[in-house]
Design an enzyme around this catalytic site. Structure first.
Site, PDB file in Angstrom:
ATOM      1  N   LYS A 107       1.694   1.550  -4.463  1.00 34.28           N
ATOM      2  CA  LYS A 107       0.579   0.980  -4.900  1.00 34.28           C
ATOM      3  C   LYS A 107       0.400   1.415  -6.857  1.00 34.28           C
ATOM      4  O   LYS A 107       0.511   0.779  -7.603  1.00 34.28           O
ATOM      5  CB  LYS A 107      -1.361   0.615  -4.918  1.00 34.28           C
ATOM      6  CG  LYS A 107      -1.191  -0.197  -3.720  1.00 34.28           C
ATOM      7  CD  LYS A 107      -2.638   0.177  -4.189  1.00 34.28           C
ATOM      8  CE  LYS A 107      -3.297  -0.997  -3.069  1.00 34.28           C
ATOM      9  NZ  LYS A 107      -2.959  -0.397  -1.460  1.00 34.28           N
TER      10      LYS A 107
HETATM   11  C1  LIG Z   1      -3.088  -1.199  -0.691  1.00 35.59           C
HETATM   12  C2  LIG Z   1      -2.991  -0.751   0.596  1.00 35.59           C
HETATM   13  C3  LIG Z   1      -1.972  -1.546   1.878  1.00 35.59           C
HETATM   14  C4  LIG Z   1      -2.021  -3.107   2.133  1.00 35.59           C
HETATM   15  O1  LIG Z   1      -1.544  -3.826   1.090  1.00 35.59           O
HETATM   16  P1  LIG Z   1      -1.329  -4.949   0.448  1.00 35.59           P
HETATM   17  O2  LIG Z   1      -0.568  -5.560  -0.161  1.00 35.59           O
HETATM   18  O3  LIG Z   1      -2.554  -5.404  -0.211  1.00 35.59           O
HETATM   19  O4  LIG Z   1      -0.777  -5.732   1.658  1.00 35.59           O
HETATM   20  C5  LIG Z   1      -1.038  -0.610   3.010  1.00 35.59           C
HETATM   21  N1  LIG Z   1      -1.034   0.195   3.137  1.00 35.59           N
HETATM   22  C6  LIG Z   1      -1.540   1.529   1.902  1.00 35.59           C
HETATM   23  C7  LIG Z   1      -1.180   2.902   2.484  1.00 35.59           C
HETATM   24  C8  LIG Z   1      -2.831   0.017   1.025  1.00 35.59           C
HETATM   25  O5  LIG Z   1      -3.051   1.149   0.366  1.00 35.59           O
END
Ligand SMILES: *Cc1c(COP(=O)(O)O)cnc(C)c1O
Length: 431
Positions: A107
Site C-alpha cells: 500500500k
Molecule cells: C490490503 C492488503 C491486501 C489486500 O489488497 P486489496 O487490494 O484490498 O485486495 C493483501 N495483503 C496485504 C498485506 C494488505 O495489506
C-alpha cells in the site's frame, strides 16, 4: 480524462475532482470514461525502460493534462523509491515482492502517489486544507501515515481498533507526529469504519474537506497497475504466458491488474485468492453476489466481506459471468491450509512468505494446473515481519528486524482514545 460514478447518478468529474472527493456524491466509485491500450512497441521494448518511465506511460492517460508532465514524473519518482523484485520460489513460480517500501506493505505505492497528487492540487490554496480520514485494521494506516508525512496542505487522521493491531503496526501509526494523528477506538475495525463513514456524511464537518485514502480513491487504486508491468519486464525473457495471483481483500490490487491488461499487458489469467471471506469465489461459483459480515483470519488485511472494488471489476467484465470466466478465477483458503502451506513452502524451498502471500500462492498453484506451459506469479503484499506473531511460531525461529521497522520500534506512541462518533466529530471540529 473524465470519471463517472458507478452508481450513474452523479456528474462526471475530472481526475482532480475524483481524487479530492474520493467517492462520488451518489456514493458510487469513480471509473475512467475510457481506457486506451498502449502501443505494442512499448511492450516489445519494455525491458529497456526504467520503472519510472513505465509507470508514467501507464498512468498518464488517467491523469490527463491536470498535472503537468514534469510534476507527474516527479510524483512518480517519489512514489517508486524502492525495488519490486520477482523472486523464483520454485519451478515456474515467482513471488512478486511488493514490500520493500517504507512501511513494508504494498500500500506504500498507492499512499505515496495519492498524497503527492493531493499536495499538487493544494499547492496554491494555502488556507484550504484537506483532511484525510482513514480507518485501518493494520496495514493501510501505516502506509497512509508514512505516505502523507510532511505533505503540505494535508492533515491525516487515522482510526484504529485499540488492542487489535500488532505492536509494529501500532507504532507505524502513532509515532510519526507532524501532520499525522492517530485515534485509538474502543471497539473493532468495523466500528472505526462506521465512524469514518458517518463523518463523510456529516454536514457539520463540510468545512474540513474530508477525503478517504483507501482504494476507493482512484489515486490509490490506479498506481497499483505498475506492479504488473514491473513483473512483466523482469520475467518477459522467459517467453511464457503469465498467470498472476493476488491475495485479495478489497480487490483493489487485482482490479488494477485487470486495468493493466486492458492497457495491453499480456496477462493470461488472474486469480483472486481469498481467505475464508469468500464473497467473490462464491459469486463466481453461483452467479449471485452476497456480501457477508467479515470473519477474522490470520491474513487480516483481507478480512473483507463486501470488497469495495468488486464493482469496478464487474464494470470491466461488463457484469457478464461468461466474460469473467475467460481470464478470472477466485479461490478461498482457510487458516489451517494457509498455515500448513507457509511451513511447507519454507521447508521445501527456503522461501519465507507471510499469510497473505501464502493465500496467493495457494490460489496460483491451483490455477497453474490449467496452465502447464505458463509461469505463475503471486503477489507478496507484506513483509513477513509484519505478521511475525503468525510466521515465527510456524518457522520456529526469530525473523531479523528490517531497518524500516527498527526505526519505529523505539519511538514513543502518541494517540488519543475515543469511544463514540461524537468524540470523533468533536476532535475534527476542534483541531
Ligand atoms: C490490503 C492488503 C491486501 C489486500 O489488497 P486489496 O487490494 O484490498 O485486495 C493483501 N495483503 C496485504 C498485506 C494488505 O495489506
Amino acid at each position: 480524462m473524465k470519471y463517472y460514478s458507478l452508481n450513474h447518478n452523479a456528474p462526471k468529474v475530472s481526475f482532480q475532482e475524483a481524487v479530492i472527493q474520493g467517492l462520488a456524491p451518489d456514493k458510487g466509485l469513480y471509473f475512467p470514461e475510457s481506457i486506451a491500450p498502449l502501443p505494442s512497441d512499448f511492450f516489445e521494448n519494455i525491458e529497456q525502460y526504467s520503472n519510472e518511465k513505465i509507470a508514467y506511460e501507464a498512468i498518464k492517460q488517467f491523469v490527463g493534462n491536470e498535472i503537468p508532465e514534469e510534476n507527474l514524473k516527479q510524483i512518480i519518482a517519489e512514489t517508486l523509491c524502492f525495488d519490486f523484485p520477482t523472486v523464483k520460489v520454485e519451478e515456474n513460480i515467482y513471488s512478486l515482492e511488493l514490500y520493500h517500501g517504507p512501511t513494508m506493505a504494498f500500500k506504500d505505492v498507492g499512499a505515496r502517489f495519492m498524497s503527492r497528487c493531493l499536495a499538487y492540487f493544494n499547492k496554491d490554496t494555502q488556507d484550504s486544507k484537506n483532511t484525510v480520514l482513514v480507518a485501518t485494521s493494520g496495514d493501510t494506516g501505516g502506509a497512509v501515515a508514512s505516505g502523507f508525512l510532511g505533505v503540505a496542505g494535508v492533515d491525516v487522521v487515522i482510526l484504529y481498533p485499540s488492542g487489535k493491531v500488532s505492536d509494529i503496526q501500532e507504532r507505524q501509526l502513532t509515532t510519526l507526529g507532524q501532520n499525522i494523528r492517530a485515534l485509538e477506538v474502543d471497539g473493532v475495525f468495523d466500528d472505526c469504519q462506521d465512524m469514518v463513514k458517518k463523518a463523510f456524511l456529516d454536514e457539520s464537518l463540510k468545512g474540513k474537506n474530508l477525503t478517504s485514502a483507501n482504494s476507493i480513491n482512484i489515486a490509490r487504486w490506479l498506481p497499483q497497475m505498475f506492479y504488473f508491468f514491473f513483473a512483466y519486464k523482469q520475467l518477459k525473457s522467459i517467453k511464457k504466458p503469465m498467470v498472476f495471483s493476488c491475495p485479495s481483500g478489497n480487490f483493489g490490487n487485482i482490479c488494477a491488474g485487470i486495468m493493466a491488461k486492458r492497457l495491453g499487458l499480456p496477462i493470461e489469467h488472474f486469480v483472486a485468492s481469498t481467505n475464508v471471506n469468500d464473497t467473490v469465489p462464491q459469486f463466481l461459483a453461483t452467479g449471485t453476489y452476497t456480501p457477508k459480515p467479515s470473519k477474522a483470519t490470520i491474513s487480516n488485511a483481507m478480512d473483507v466481506g463486501n470488497p469495495s472494488n468488486f464493482i469496478r471489476i464487474q464494470e470491466l467484465y461488463h457484469h457478464d459471468l461468461n466474460e469473467f470466466n475467460k481470464d478470472f478465477s477466485s479461490y478461498s483458503y482457510d487458516d489451517e491450509t494457509t498455515t500448513a502451506a507457509l511451513g511447507a513452502i519454507y521447508k521445501t524451498t527456503g522461501y519465507i512468505a507471510e499469510p497473505h502471500g501464502v493465500v496467493g500462492y495457494l490460489g496460483l498453484k491451483k490455477e497453474m494446473l490449467n496452465y502447464p506451459n505458463a509461469i505463475g506469479i503471486f503477489l507478496e503484499t507484506a513483509h513477513p515481519i509484519k505478521f511475525l506473531d503468525v510466521v515465527e511460531p510456524i518457522l520456529h525461529f526469530k525473523l531479523p528486524i528490517p531497518k524500516q521497522i527498527e526505526s519505529v520500534l523505539n519511538k514513543k506512541k502518541v494517540s488519543m482514545k475515543i469511544q463514540t462518533y461524537d468524540d470523533l466529530r468533536f476532535f475534527l471540529q476542534t483541531s
